[in-house]
Scaffold this motif. Sequence first.
Motif, PDB file in Angstrom:
ATOM      1  N   ARG A  49     -48.219 -32.959   4.174  1.00  0.00           N
ATOM      2  CA  ARG A  49     -48.888 -31.863   4.872  1.00  0.00           C
ATOM      3  C   ARG A  49     -49.837 -31.094   3.953  1.00  0.00           C
ATOM      4  O   ARG A  49     -50.934 -30.696   4.365  1.00  0.00           O
ATOM      5  N   THR A  50     -49.419 -30.886   2.684  1.00  0.00           N
ATOM      6  CA  THR A  50     -50.267 -30.117   1.781  1.00  0.00           C
ATOM      7  C   THR A  50     -51.618 -30.823   1.601  1.00  0.00           C
ATOM      8  O   THR A  50     -51.683 -32.052   1.615  1.00  0.00           O
ATOM      9  N   PHE A  51     -52.634 -30.025   1.459  1.00  0.00           N
ATOM     10  CA  PHE A  51     -54.046 -30.398   1.292  1.00  0.00           C
ATOM     11  C   PHE A  51     -54.725 -30.775   2.603  1.00  0.00           C
ATOM     12  O   PHE A  51     -55.944 -30.853   2.642  1.00  0.00           O
ATOM     13  N   ASP A  53     -54.791 -28.934   5.367  1.00  0.00           N
ATOM     14  CA  ASP A  53     -55.487 -27.738   5.859  1.00  0.00           C
ATOM     15  C   ASP A  53     -56.713 -27.430   5.005  1.00  0.00           C
ATOM     16  O   ASP A  53     -57.715 -26.914   5.509  1.00  0.00           O
ATOM     17  N   ASP A  54     -56.623 -27.748   3.711  1.00  0.00           N
ATOM     18  CA  ASP A  54     -57.780 -27.533   2.834  1.00  0.00           C
ATOM     19  C   ASP A  54     -58.922 -28.475   3.224  1.00  0.00           C
ATOM     20  O   ASP A  54     -60.087 -28.086   3.240  1.00  0.00           O
ATOM     21  N   ARG A 103     -61.153 -22.714  -3.768  1.00  0.00           N
ATOM     22  CA  ARG A 103     -60.268 -23.567  -2.960  1.00  0.00           C
ATOM     23  C   ARG A 103     -60.702 -25.030  -3.035  1.00  0.00           C
ATOM     24  O   ARG A 103     -59.855 -25.926  -3.053  1.00  0.00           O
TER      25      ARG A 103
ATOM     26  N   LEU B  69     -42.943 -22.659   7.226  1.00  0.00           N
ATOM     27  CA  LEU B  69     -44.201 -22.241   7.851  1.00  0.00           C
ATOM     28  C   LEU B  69     -44.029 -22.001   9.345  1.00  0.00           C
ATOM     29  O   LEU B  69     -43.328 -22.751  10.026  1.00  0.00           O
ATOM     30  N   GLY B  73     -48.883 -22.166  11.182  1.00  0.00           N
ATOM     31  CA  GLY B  73     -49.109 -21.770   9.787  1.00  0.00           C
ATOM     32  C   GLY B  73     -49.988 -22.764   9.040  1.00  0.00           C
ATOM     33  O   GLY B  73     -50.231 -23.874   9.506  1.00  0.00           O
ATOM     34  N   GLU B  74     -50.467 -22.318   7.897  1.00  0.00           N
ATOM     35  CA  GLU B  74     -51.391 -23.135   7.102  1.00  0.00           C
ATOM     36  C   GLU B  74     -50.942 -23.236   5.665  1.00  0.00           C
ATOM     37  O   GLU B  74     -50.293 -22.313   5.160  1.00  0.00           O
ATOM     38  N   THR B  75     -51.303 -24.310   5.011  1.00  0.00           N
ATOM     39  CA  THR B  75     -51.136 -24.384   3.566  1.00  0.00           C
ATOM     40  C   THR B  75     -52.517 -24.255   2.925  1.00  0.00           C
ATOM     41  O   THR B  75     -53.532 -24.556   3.557  1.00  0.00           O
ATOM     42  N   ARG B  76     -52.523 -23.807   1.694  1.00  0.00           N
ATOM     43  CA  ARG B  76     -53.804 -23.626   1.004  1.00  0.00           C
ATOM     44  C   ARG B  76     -53.609 -23.855  -0.488  1.00  0.00           C
ATOM     45  O   ARG B  76     -52.690 -23.283  -1.081  1.00  0.00           O
TER      46      ARG B  76
END
Lengths: 236, 167
Positions: A49-51, A53-54, A103, B69, B73-76
């Motif tokens: 999941r991480t990255f 949204d970036d 970011r 989350l 929700g979001e991760t950044r």
Amino acid sequence: MSVIPLTPSLDHLREHIPIARVGDDVEGVHQVRVATRRLDVWLRLAGQRTFRDDLAWLRRGASSVRDLDVVLERDLPGPLRAWLVEEHQVARTTLIECLDDERLGALLIGLSVTPPVDADRAAARLRRIARRCWKLGKAAERSAGDIERIHRLRRALRRVRYGLEWTGGKAKPIKRLQDSFGAVNDHAVTIALLERCPARAGLADFRSDLERRLREGAAGAIEGWRASRELVKALR
Amino acid sequence: MELTLIRHAEAADAGPDGDDGARPLTRAGKRTVRAVAVALARIGVGAELLIHSPLLRASQTAELLVPLLARDGETRASSLLAESPGASILDLLGGLATERVALVGHAPALSQLAAWLVAGDRAAAERFPLGKGGAAWLRGEPRAGAMQLVAWLPSGVSSRVAEGTSR
């Protein structure tokens, strides 16, 4: 154990960020967007999941410019074109802010140290992506031209195609199927922009023509899906 | 704002290339983070935004904290969490529209940040010792000295909370 590194798309992204920043060549922004989509699918195949949204954040910045680049290639009424050129300037400013944001640097660092995904796990997740696409296809077939459902299917097909590319499968037939959806998106984006244009009241005929072409495009896309859906069914 | 600071858990040594950023969590480290996620959820910690350092041990920690989350929700990723805290991290936090935020980072930066937000003094970091997998739950305005410490969870406490036991 066979593994799939994300390096090719990360390199592609890195290579095109400076071109997108300069803005002389529309391919720069286009390829940044393409790379974010490919990387998003890789992360899905990795179950990560991480990255994501970036990447979505960067993609929004690139899409706001790319959508306008594509629409500005069309034959457009003067008042709409003039407004879109102004909007393009605003979108480019927003994109440059994205490209200057820490970011983006963090995203590139994070992706560069992300370990490769196990090929068997990726293949299992691709089957899940194909199952979802199949369901969205059935829903689009039943929806009698609902544009939002067709968009969902279009995006799902793209994920299947990129998933096949990552896992070494045959992606070309899916790409051909995906291409039949391209016109739907182009018309829908133009209509969405037209809705925000201050001169829209005087452009009713142009809009009617776009809506007719959108309906025709949607019918063509569903026809294309029906003709080739077995390709997706076989991947589930 | 409710702000939860979480230090990454135990990581493996750097590989032959010596890249510190590419050190993954160990199996025990992953187990620790899973317990932290359960413990934080159990005491009512959640997040609409999970900001993490891009280094692998931190992003892997963040990945295992995704269950905290909110639905949308979001991760950044943020490089600000891979360095000593400065004005930029307070600017980032102050500019957020979200009320519940979790930060995943490193030592001693997170201890310095906790000291800065709670005691108003970054140099007081030794009073806020975050071990690997440790978490601090703060509440208040994300400005120097304007937050209160709600809970302090060393990883051992998180493990016991996750197991539903206490000493």
